[in-house]
Design a protein around this motif. Structure first.
Motif, mmCIF file in Angstrom:
data_model
loop_
_atom_site.group_PDB
_atom_site.id
_atom_site.type_symbol
_atom_site.label_atom_id
_atom_site.label_comp_id
_atom_site.label_asym_id
_atom_site.label_seq_id
_atom_site.Cartn_x
_atom_site.Cartn_y
_atom_site.Cartn_z
ATOM 1 N N SER A 49 0.808 -1.219 0.000
ATOM 2 C CA SER A 49 0.000 0.000 0.000
ATOM 3 C C SER A 49 0.839 1.266 0.000
ATOM 4 N N GLY A 50 2.099 1.181 0.340
ATOM 5 C CA GLY A 50 2.909 2.401 0.271
ATOM 6 C C GLY A 50 4.315 2.201 0.806
ATOM 7 N N ILE A 51 5.135 3.145 0.472
ATOM 8 C CA ILE A 51 6.520 3.130 0.951
ATOM 9 C C ILE A 51 6.759 4.399 1.749
ATOM 10 N N LEU A 52 7.275 4.225 2.926
ATOM 11 C CA LEU A 52 7.596 5.366 3.774
ATOM 12 C C LEU A 52 9.112 5.501 3.836
ATOM 13 N N VAL A 53 9.607 6.643 3.426
ATOM 14 C CA VAL A 53 11.051 6.864 3.475
ATOM 15 C C VAL A 53 11.359 7.745 4.681
ATOM 16 N N ALA A 54 12.163 7.224 5.578
ATOM 17 C CA ALA A 54 12.538 7.989 6.768
ATOM 18 C C ALA A 54 13.999 8.398 6.637
ATOM 19 N N GLU A 55 14.244 9.687 6.706
ATOM 20 C CA GLU A 55 15.630 10.156 6.605
ATOM 21 C C GLU A 55 15.740 11.525 7.270
ATOM 22 N N ILE A 56 16.946 11.816 7.739
ATOM 23 C CA ILE A 56 17.129 13.076 8.476
ATOM 24 C C ILE A 56 17.527 14.179 7.487
ATOM 25 N N ASN A 57 16.586 14.519 6.648
ATOM 26 C CA ASN A 57 16.723 15.627 5.707
ATOM 27 C C ASN A 57 15.323 15.917 5.208
ATOM 28 N N LEU A 58 15.178 16.894 4.360
ATOM 29 C CA LEU A 58 13.821 17.249 3.928
ATOM 30 C C LEU A 58 13.452 16.594 2.598
ATOM 31 N N GLY A 59 14.075 15.461 2.308
ATOM 32 C CA GLY A 59 13.665 14.708 1.137
ATOM 33 C C GLY A 59 14.775 14.547 0.124
ATOM 34 N N GLN A 60 15.635 13.553 0.337
ATOM 35 C CA GLN A 60 16.731 13.323 -0.613
ATOM 36 C C GLN A 60 16.651 11.928 -1.225
ATOM 37 N N ILE A 61 16.790 10.905 -0.397
ATOM 38 C CA ILE A 61 16.710 9.554 -0.940
ATOM 39 C C ILE A 61 15.277 9.257 -1.405
ATOM 40 N N VAL A 62 14.316 9.965 -0.803
ATOM 41 C CA VAL A 62 12.925 9.749 -1.222
ATOM 42 C C VAL A 62 12.754 10.044 -2.715
ATOM 43 N N ARG A 63 13.518 10.960 -3.229
ATOM 44 C CA ARG A 63 13.428 11.265 -4.668
ATOM 45 C C ARG A 63 13.851 10.062 -5.503
ATOM 46 N N GLU A 64 14.861 9.382 -5.017
ATOM 47 C CA GLU A 64 15.352 8.198 -5.721
ATOM 48 C C GLU A 64 14.288 7.084 -5.656
ATOM 49 N N VAL A 65 13.660 6.988 -4.484
ATOM 50 C CA VAL A 65 12.610 5.982 -4.313
ATOM 51 C C VAL A 65 11.457 6.282 -5.273
ATOM 52 N N GLU A 66 11.049 7.531 -5.321
ATOM 53 C CA GLU A 66 9.957 7.923 -6.224
ATOM 54 C C GLU A 66 10.307 7.594 -7.677
ATOM 55 N N ARG A 67 11.557 7.859 -8.020
ATOM 56 C CA ARG A 67 11.987 7.585 -9.391
ATOM 57 C C ARG A 67 11.879 6.095 -9.703
ATOM 58 N N CYS A 68 12.330 5.270 -8.758
ATOM 59 C CA CYS A 68 12.323 3.824 -8.996
ATOM 60 C C CYS A 68 10.904 3.275 -9.034
ATOM 61 N N VAL A 69 10.067 3.786 -8.169
ATOM 62 C CA VAL A 69 8.716 3.258 -8.026
ATOM 63 C C VAL A 69 7.827 3.730 -9.177
ATOM 64 N N GLY A 70 8.137 4.888 -9.689
ATOM 65 C CA GLY A 70 7.439 5.382 -10.881
ATOM 66 C C GLY A 70 5.940 5.518 -10.697
ATOM 67 N N GLY A 71 5.493 5.909 -9.509
ATOM 68 C CA GLY A 71 4.073 6.169 -9.294
ATOM 69 C C GLY A 71 3.222 4.930 -9.035
ATOM 70 N N ARG A 72 3.855 3.749 -9.013
ATOM 71 C CA ARG A 72 3.066 2.530 -8.835
ATOM 72 C C ARG A 72 2.417 2.442 -7.453
ATOM 73 N N VAL A 73 3.128 2.925 -6.445
ATOM 74 C CA VAL A 73 2.557 2.961 -5.092
ATOM 75 C C VAL A 73 2.851 4.327 -4.480
ATOM 76 N N PRO A 74 2.027 4.740 -3.530
ATOM 77 C CA PRO A 74 2.310 6.020 -2.876
ATOM 78 C C PRO A 74 3.631 5.973 -2.120
#
Ligand code: TPP
Ligand code: SF4
Ligand code: SF4
Ligand code: SF4
Lengths: 291, 108, 393
Positions: free
Chosen positions: C336-361
């Motif tokens: 149902s979704g992927i939660l990216v936890a990291e101590i920044n305002l969104g860095q590795i999450v961008r990579e996750v979004e790229r890989c997932v390509g909108g398939r899951v939130p």
């Protein structure tokens, strides 16, 4: 009757990557002249060329490394000295020559320059000083004489330049000399002395940049610059470096200004470690690197 | 004077025949490398060099020995030439190859 | 090749991450370090400086990080294994020489103990804000290898790994620690030298006449020479051909840069190193790395205790990103979704979004640094994500 005579090859050929000739330097640029001296000095000092390494930064002068048929490193702008420091300390049997421009060594690399001199790292630093940033098209540099025109001081340079021998001596260099590209025999001799000396050695060579410095300041071509060097130079070995500052087209004091003995960084390090660690200390990195 | 029309390495440039006047020295030229700066001509102590009439491929006039008998082989031209196009040799030292000549050529 | 026993402090120790990193470097055969002091990384070189003279090596404190990051490369070309360590502000200064090492294929290791940024930021407090800088910080195209330890034990293990990967791929390798991992003390087991595998430098076996410094071998990595051995090689940061000579030929540039990228990117799947917890049936995947992964695991366990099918994916080797594995997981039914936890305002999450390509939130639990996440906060987000799906159904 004709007998065969043997003509020895041009001494510089042994130093050149001949497959990279012709080089990129402009007609009348003095950098190549300094390389002739370098080649002859290497020969006279009878160094094993396999153990001589040349490190340059970026700039027209920084291209020397690429033309020298030695293990050669064309590093990043200003960082030839710290690269050379790592190289020399990790393998002390190498003779490490840093060959670069005044902007590279003294502006962006100025901090490294003074610290390597202070530590007395055993480096032979050859600075081709053409009073300008050549590679990037003739901007003002840390050695540009006051009032000189450059592309970024189009109304004349308002700054006071560094007096390089004074800077080098103050920072701790054990050998400091200045010549111009006109003084080919003296340059060669100073280079030989540097090769034979241990510690941070500094040689400044004033050199024509006809394309940018001479042209913008209406000082003629490379040959005109060489004639100015010839006429304006006064040799004063041992002159106090404080007094050897250069002004626009003014007199140039040349000579060997400093030649002192001082233990090198590596000698001091070894001493210190041996004294403190006694038998536990088995020597520095050298053996490890060679294994 | 010994000039070569094409770049040549090692042995090709290393031998030539003596001339009758026995000058003390001579020069070797790679005319194709010359950029016509005039350093060699201006600073040759006996002033035995001058620009030749010929153009090289770069469009410059390489120097030539105008008074071969006056050349001392001092090699100042070799020290000055920023383009590694010329150097001087003393003939007295050069009638026989030194023992390490082969090695010297190898490294060029 | 096995580790040199002189550098291996075999046994069970209590070390903080910084100390463990220094021991990892020594065990890996590193005998040269250059650095410039910066919190919270300095303890690494302090320990190294204490220990290395007894092993025939040296530490050199340079005048700045520009100098440190190039001095190590000089030492590498002289034959040493070498590293430098820093934190954010120094990491920024080192970017120039990460690029130089990538371009000249100089094997070396750079450790970044991350603290809060930008600029001087929070010198004594943790962050994970240098993760995209690690990937893209130097100009131009290149591929990088970066590891993200989450414990002092891993600071030891992954520093050795970093040296090995650097040699294998002839590339700079980054160890992306953070203030907490660097300063936390835990049990660290240092195995005996004969159990530590070391990748030796890939020196050419060719004689100088046949050697082309940048002619790649089958795996696209060229064999090295070192200074003083008669090879008379030329090394430049300019675009160069296989001889190492500068060239401005566009095709040659393309060939070189593509090879620099491909030698690592082609191996991305083989390089993948992840830790996985409860992923078989996970509805919510938490992706976290470094110190955050430990908090995230706690949150996942809390969720599991409440009957929520949460799982943890922890990239250990973070660059190249474990793209293939993440794609596989993201295409699974029931996620149902992927939660990216990291101590920044969104860095590795961008990579996750790229890989997932909108398939899951994909959702980010990020903050700007200074502390780690609270497990409760992550737990609540996991619950929310699981419930959101319930409602939709
Ligand atoms: C970090 C960085 N900044 C700027 C440049 C551009 N740059 C190349 S050479 C040069 C100046 C060179 O001047 P100098 O050292 O005096 O050498 P010259 O060309 O005059 O021989 C500059 C600014 C660069 N390559 N890298
Ligand atoms: S720009 Fe100046 S320094 Fe550069 S090659 Fe030309 S003459 Fe020499
Ligand atoms: S060798 Fe000496 S004398 Fe002969 S041409 Fe050259 S500079 Fe003149
Ligand atoms: S010094 Fe060299 S480049 Fe200049 S004119 Fe003489 S031969 Fe030609």
């Amino acid at each position: 009757m004709s007998t065969e005579v043997y003509l020895p090859p041009n001494p510089v050929e042994a130093l050149l990557r001949t497959d990279r000739m012709p080089h990129i330097w402009c007609p009348g640029c003095g950098i190549g002249t300094t390389m002739n001296c370098f080649a002859r000095a290497l020969q006279q000092a009878r160094l094993d060329l396999d153990k001589v390494v040349i490190v340059s930064g970026i700039g027209c002068s920084g291209r020397v490394a690429g033309y020298a048929n030695l293990d050669s490193f064309h590093t990043t702008h200003g960082r030839a000295i710290p690269f050379a420091t790592g190289l020399k300390l990790a393998n002390p049997e190498l003779t490490v020559v840093v060959y670069s421009g005044d902007g590279d060594l003294i502006a962006i690399g100025g901090n490294h320059f003074i610290h390597a001199a202070r530590r007395n790292v055993d480096l032979k630093v050859i600075c081709v000083n053409n009073f300008i940033y050549g590679m990037t098209g003739g901007q003002v540099g840390p050695t540009t004489p006051a009032t000189a025109l450059t592309s970024t001081t189009p109304y004349g340079c308002p700054e006071q330049p560094f007096n390089l021998p004074y800077l080098a001596e103050s920072a701790g260099a054990v050998y400091v000399a200045r010549w111009t590209a006109y003084h080919v025999r003296q340059i060669t001799h100073s280079m030989v002395e540097m090769f034979r000396k241990r510690g941070f050695c500094f040689l400044e060579i004033l050199s024509p940049c006809p394309t940018l410095y001479q042209r913008r300041n209406r000082l003629g071509d490379g040959l005109e610059a060489m004639k100015y060097y010839k006429e304006a130079s006064v040799t004063r070995h041992g002159a106090p470096t404080k007094e050897v500052a250069i002004s626009f087209q003014g007199p140039i004091l040349v000579g060997k200004f400093v030649d002192i003995e001082r233990p090198t960084y590596l000698e001091l390090l070894n001493q210190q470690l041996a004294r403190t660690l006694e038998a536990q200390y088995t020597g520095c990195i050298e053996d490890h690197v060679r294994s | 004077m010994h000039s070569e029309a094409k770049p040549a390495e090692g042995a090709a440039e290393a031998t030539t025949s003596t001339r009758s006047r026995r000058p003390r020295g001579t020069i070797v030229l790679k005319p194709e490398r010359c950029k016509g700066c005039g350093f060699c001509i201006a600073f040759c102590p006996p002033k035995v060099l001058a620009f030749s009439a010929e153009f090289n491929a770069l469009g410059y006039h390489p120097p030539e020995l105008i008074r071969p008998e006056g050349c001392t082989g001092c090699d100042l031209c070799g020290l000055y030439c920023p383009d590694f196009a010329i150097y001087g040799v003393m003939l007295k030292d050069s009638t026989t190859p030194p023992a390490d000549a082969a090695r010297a050529e190898e490294t060029t | 090749m096995k580790a040199d026993p002189r550098g291996v402090l075999a046994g069970v120790h209590f070390l903080d991450g910084d100390q463990a990193c220094a021991e990892g470097a020594l065990a890996a055969g590193c005998r040269f370090a250059a650095g410039y002091p910066i919190t919270p990384s300095t303890e690494i070189v302090e320990r190294f400086a204490q220990r290395v003279p007894l092993l025939g090596g040296m530490f050199l404190q340079m005048e700045d990080e520009l100098a440190a990051s190039i001095a190590i490369q000089g030492a590498v070309w002289a034959g040493a294994k070498a590293f430098t360590v820093t934190s954010g502000p120094g990491f920024s200064l080192m970017m120039e020489h990460i690029g130089y090492a990538a371009m000249t294929e100089t094997p070396c290791v750079i450790v970044d103990v991350q603290r809060g940024g930008p600029s001087t930021g929070l010198p004594t407090l943790p962050a994970q804000g240098d993760m995209q800088q690690a990937r893209w910080g130097s100009h131009g195209d290149y591929e990088i290898i970066a590891l993200a330890p989450n414990s002092p034990q891993e600071c030891f293990d992954l520093t050795i790994e970093a040296f090995n990967l650097a040699e294998q791929y002839r590339t700079p390798v980054l160890v992306m620690m953070d203030e907490i991992v660097g300063h936390m003390t835990e049990r660290v087991v240092i195995p005996p030298a004969d159990q530590i595998e070391i990748v030796p430098r890939r020196y050419t076996t060719k004689p100088p006449a046949d050697y082309r410094p940048f002619a790649p071998e089958a795996d696209l990595v060229p064999a090295m020479a070192r200074a003083g051995q008669g090879y008379r090689f030329h090394i430049t940061g300019l675009t160069h051909d296989e001889r190492g000579y500068p060239t401005t030929n566009v095709a040659a540039h393309d060939r070189l840069v593509r090879r620099l990228v491909a030698k690592i990117r082609n191996d991305a799947t083989r390089l993948t190193r992840v830790e996985e917890h409860f992923l078989e049936d996970a509805e919510v995947i938490v992706l976290a790395y470094g110190i955050t992964s430990r908090v995230a695991l706690r949150a996942v366990q809390m969720a599991r205790a409440r009957g929520i099918a949460a799982g943890l994916l922890r990239p250990i080797l973070i660059w190249p990103f474990p793209e293939a594995r993440l794609r596989q997981l993201a295409s699974r039914a029931g996620l149902s979704g992927i939660l990216v936890a990291e101590i920044n305002l969104g860095q590795i999450v961008r990579e996750v979004e790229r890989c997932v390509g909108g398939r899951v939130p994909v959702r980010l639990a990020g903050h700007a640094g200074g502390s780690v996440h609270h497990p409760q906060e992550l737990f609540e987000t996991i619950v929310e994500m699981a419930q959101a799906v319930e409602i939709e159904r």
